[in-house]
Motif scaffolding. Structure first.
Motif, PDB file in Angstrom:
ATOM      1  N   ILE A 172      23.535 -46.315  22.963  1.00  0.00           N
ATOM      2  CA  ILE A 172      25.005 -46.593  22.841  1.00  0.00           C
ATOM      3  C   ILE A 172      26.079 -47.380  23.306  1.00  0.00           C
ATOM      4  O   ILE A 172      27.238 -47.224  22.690  1.00  0.00           O
ATOM      5  CB  ILE A 172      25.407 -44.715  23.113  1.00  0.00           C
ATOM      6  N   ILE A 173      25.462 -48.122  24.771  1.00  0.00           N
ATOM      7  CA  ILE A 173      26.482 -48.814  24.821  1.00  0.00           C
ATOM      8  C   ILE A 173      26.314 -50.020  23.566  1.00  0.00           C
ATOM      9  O   ILE A 173      27.101 -50.545  23.554  1.00  0.00           O
ATOM     10  CB  ILE A 173      26.108 -49.868  26.215  1.00  0.00           C
ATOM     11  N   GLY A 174      25.083 -50.295  23.129  1.00  0.00           N
ATOM     12  CA  GLY A 174      24.876 -51.205  22.322  1.00  0.00           C
ATOM     13  C   GLY A 174      25.697 -50.388  20.648  1.00  0.00           C
ATOM     14  O   GLY A 174      26.981 -51.895  20.325  1.00  0.00           O
ATOM     15  N   LEU A 175      25.733 -49.939  20.613  1.00  0.00           N
ATOM     16  CA  LEU A 175      26.068 -49.678  19.777  1.00  0.00           C
ATOM     17  C   LEU A 175      27.891 -49.569  19.096  1.00  0.00           C
ATOM     18  O   LEU A 175      28.832 -50.267  18.917  1.00  0.00           O
ATOM     19  CB  LEU A 175      26.298 -48.670  18.752  1.00  0.00           C
ATOM     20  N   LEU A 214      20.000 -56.132  25.379  1.00  0.00           N
ATOM     21  CA  LEU A 214      20.585 -57.373  25.710  1.00  0.00           C
ATOM     22  C   LEU A 214      20.072 -58.868  24.894  1.00  0.00           C
ATOM     23  O   LEU A 214      20.822 -59.436  23.481  1.00  0.00           O
ATOM     24  CB  LEU A 214      20.140 -58.343  27.775  1.00  0.00           C
ATOM     25  N   ILE A 215      18.760 -58.019  23.783  1.00  0.00           N
ATOM     26  CA  ILE A 215      18.165 -59.166  23.366  1.00  0.00           C
ATOM     27  C   ILE A 215      18.988 -58.995  22.400  1.00  0.00           C
ATOM     28  O   ILE A 215      19.262 -59.541  20.959  1.00  0.00           O
ATOM     29  CB  ILE A 215      16.431 -59.356  23.102  1.00  0.00           C
ATOM     30  N   LEU A 219      21.261 -60.822  18.916  1.00  0.00           N
ATOM     31  CA  LEU A 219      20.975 -60.585  17.765  1.00  0.00           C
ATOM     32  C   LEU A 219      22.373 -60.591  17.462  1.00  0.00           C
ATOM     33  O   LEU A 219      21.984 -60.809  15.821  1.00  0.00           O
ATOM     34  CB  LEU A 219      19.666 -60.117  17.463  1.00  0.00           C
ATOM     35  N   ALA A 220      22.596 -59.126  17.106  1.00  0.00           N
ATOM     36  CA  ALA A 220      23.240 -58.104  16.307  1.00  0.00           C
ATOM     37  C   ALA A 220      24.594 -59.408  16.246  1.00  0.00           C
ATOM     38  O   ALA A 220      25.088 -59.519  15.280  1.00  0.00           O
ATOM     39  CB  ALA A 220      23.334 -56.846  16.916  1.00  0.00           C
ATOM     40  N   SER A 352      15.666 -54.094  16.554  1.00  0.00           N
ATOM     41  CA  SER A 352      15.294 -55.485  17.632  1.00  0.00           C
ATOM     42  C   SER A 352      15.155 -54.285  18.747  1.00  0.00           C
ATOM     43  O   SER A 352      13.987 -54.811  19.525  1.00  0.00           O
ATOM     44  CB  SER A 352      15.860 -56.512  17.569  1.00  0.00           C
ATOM     45  N   TYR A 353      16.008 -53.357  19.330  1.00  0.00           N
ATOM     46  CA  TYR A 353      16.042 -52.814  20.364  1.00  0.00           C
ATOM     47  C   TYR A 353      14.188 -51.833  20.061  1.00  0.00           C
ATOM     48  O   TYR A 353      13.193 -51.632  21.151  1.00  0.00           O
ATOM     49  CB  TYR A 353      16.581 -51.926  20.581  1.00  0.00           C
TER      50      TYR A 353
END
Length: 410
Positions: A172-175, A214-215, A219-220, A352-353
Motif C-alpha cells: 500500500i505504500i508503493g501504490l 524499493l525495487i 521500476l514503476a 515486480s514486487y
C-alpha cells in the motif's frame, strides 16, 4: 446511483477475498482465538465473496484474460495432483478453496477495465488490516513485539506474522506513492497512509518487503520518467536521499538489515536454504516430478518452504512451475507493451514486487495475497471496456397500416 451501489458491493467482495487470504496461523493474540474459528471465518468470507459477486453478475458477464485462463489451468492441475490423496483430504479442501477463489475473480473480471478502482479497494482493505495491527500494538506492546519473533511486530488481535504485515505495508505504500505522483489522491490522505505504514514496516524488520518496495517503486517510477515531471522530481530526490542515508546511516541500516543474525545464518537465508536443498534432493516419481504431490500447507519435512517456486514444484510439479512462470511473464510482457500511464506503473510495481517476494515467500500457486496483487495488476492492464453495452436491445419493429403503405407508395 445503481453504479455506486455495485461499486460498493465489488469493494466488499474484494475485502472478503483479502480476509480469506489472511491465514489462520501466526503469533499468539491478546484474546486467544481457536484456529478452527479463524478458519471458519476465512472460509465463510470466501463463500460470501463468491455469493456476492454472483448477485451483482447474475448474467455471468466476464472478460477473458490470459491471467485468468492460466490461473484456471493451474486450478485444474491442482485437482489432478491432489486426486491421489498423497497430501490427504486437506488437499481436496484446498482445491475447493482455490476453485471458489478463481471463480470469484472470473465474476469480478467484468469490472476489469484498466482504471484504478481495484487499486483503491486494495489500499483501503489492507489499510484496515494494518489498522488492526496498530491497535494491537497500542493495546499490548508485549504481545505485538514478542521475544519469540525476536521483537518483530506481529498481529496481536489477528494472528499475523511479520512477513505478512511487512508485505501489506509495502504494497500500500508503493501504490499510494504512485497515486500521489499521478495526482489521483491528495497529499494529506497519502501521508495518513504512508507514514504509519512505514513505521509498521520498520517494526517488522522484513527485508523481502523492503527490497520489494524499493525495487518495485524504482521500476514503476522509471516507467513514468519520460512522461511525468513529478516522477522525474521524485526519482531525483529519492536517489539523493538514498545516497545521504547510505553515507550517514550505513551502519544503522546494516544493523537493521541483519536483525542481529550471524553471517552464516544470514547467508543461509535464516535456514531456508537447508529446507530447499532437502526438498530438491528428495526422491520423486515421474508423476510427482511433473504434477507434484497435491496442495498442502507449503511445508516440507515439517518446516516452511518459504519459496513460491519450490512450493509450487513440490505441490504442482514442473508443470505448475511453468504455469506460474507463464503468469508472471505474460503480465510483465503486457505491461511492457502498454504505453506509459499510471495504471501501467501500478501494474509494474505489483508484478515486480510479487516476483521479488517469490524468492523467500510462498503463495503464487494457491489462493494468497500474491495472487490478489497479480489480479489487481491484470485489472490495470485490461483494455478499457467499450462504451456500448454488452447486449444492445433491438427496438421492436412498428407495424404500418396498409392504408399508410398505399399512401407511401403513391
Amino acid at each position: 446511483m445503481e453504479r455506486d451501489h455495485t461499486s460498493k458491493i465489488v469493494g466488499m467482495v474484494w475485502g472478503l477475498l483479502i480476509l480469506n487470504t489472511l491465514g489462520s496461523a501466526g503469533a499468539k493474540t491478546i484474546i486467544p482465538l481457536p484456529r478452527s474459528l479463524i478458519q471458519m471465518v476465512t472460509m465463510g468470507a470466501l463463500v460470501a465473496a463468491f455469493a456476492l459477486a454472483l448477485t451483482v453478475n447474475l448474467r455471468l458477464r466476464i472478460r477473458a484474460s490470459a491471467f485468468l485462463f492460466l490461473l484456471t489451468l493451474l486450478l485444474a492441475l491442482s485437482v489432478i495432483s491432489s486426486a491421489n490423496l498423497e497430501s490427504g483430504f486437506g488437499a481436496l479442501f484446498r482445491c475447493a478453496r482455490l476453485a471458489l477463489f478463481v471463480g470469484t475473480l472470473w465474476l469480478l473480471s467484468r469490472w476489469w477495465d484498466g482504471d484504478l478502482a481495484f487499486v483503491r479497494h486494495h489500499i483501503r482493505m489492507y489499510l484496515a488490516v494494518l489498522g488492526s495491527v496498530a491497535a494491537g500494538l497500542v493495546a499490548s506492546p508485549g504481545a505485538a513485539l514478542p521475544d519469540l519473533y525476536g521483537g518483530r511486530l506481529v498481529g496481536a488481535l489477528w494472528p499475523l506474522t511479520p512477513p505478512q504485515i511487512g508485505q501489506y505495508a509495502a504494497v500500500i505504500i508503493g501504490l499510494t506513492v504512485l497515486l500521489v505522483l499521478g495526482r489521483r489522491t491528495d497529499r494529506t490522505s497519502a501521508v495518513v497512509v504512508i507514514v504509519p505504514s512505514l513505521v509498521l514496516l520498520a517494526l517488522t524488520h522484513t527485508r523481502t518487503a523492503t527490497l520489494g518496495l524499493l525495487i518495485g517503486l524504482a521500476l514503476a517510477i522509471g516507467s513514468l520518467v519520460l512522461t511525468s515531471a513529478a516522477a522525474r522530481r521524485f526519482f531525483t530526490w529519492a536517489v539523493l536521499c538514498a545516497t545521504v542515508a547510505a553515507v550517514g546511516f550505513g551502519s544503522l541500516l546494516q544493523t537493521w538489515f541483519l536483525r542481529g543474525q550471524s553471517q552464516e545464518n544470514f547467508s543461509s537465508l535464516t535456514g531456508r536454504a537447508k529446507v530447499w536443498s532437502a526438498l530438491l534432493a528428495a526422491p520423486r516419481t515421474t508423476s510427482e516430478h511433473l504434477f507434484g504431490v497435491g496442495l498442502g500447507d507449503k511445508s516440507f519435512g515439517g518446516l516452511p518452504i518459504d519459496n513460491s517456486w519450490l512450493a509450487v514444484y513440490n505441490e504442482q510439479g514442473v508443470v505448475g512451475v511453468s504455469l506460474v512462470a507463464a503468469i508472471i511473464i505474460v503480465l510483465g510482457g503486457v505491461a511492457l507493451l502498454r504505453p506509459p500511464s499510471l495504471s501501467r506503473a501500478c501494474a509494474i510495481f505489483l508484478i515486480s514486487y510479487c516476483a521479488i517476494a517469490s524468492y523467500t515467500e510462498a503463495g503464487l500457486g494457491d489462493a494468497s495475497p500474491y495472487l490478489l496483487h497479480l489480479a489487481v495488476a491484470a485489472s490495470l492492464l485490461a483494455a478499457p471496456a467499450s462504451a456500448t453495452p454488452l447486449s444492445t436491445p433491438v427496438a421492436p419493429r412498428r407495424r404500418v397500416p396498409r392504408w399508410a403503405q398505399r399512401s407511401e407508395m403513391s
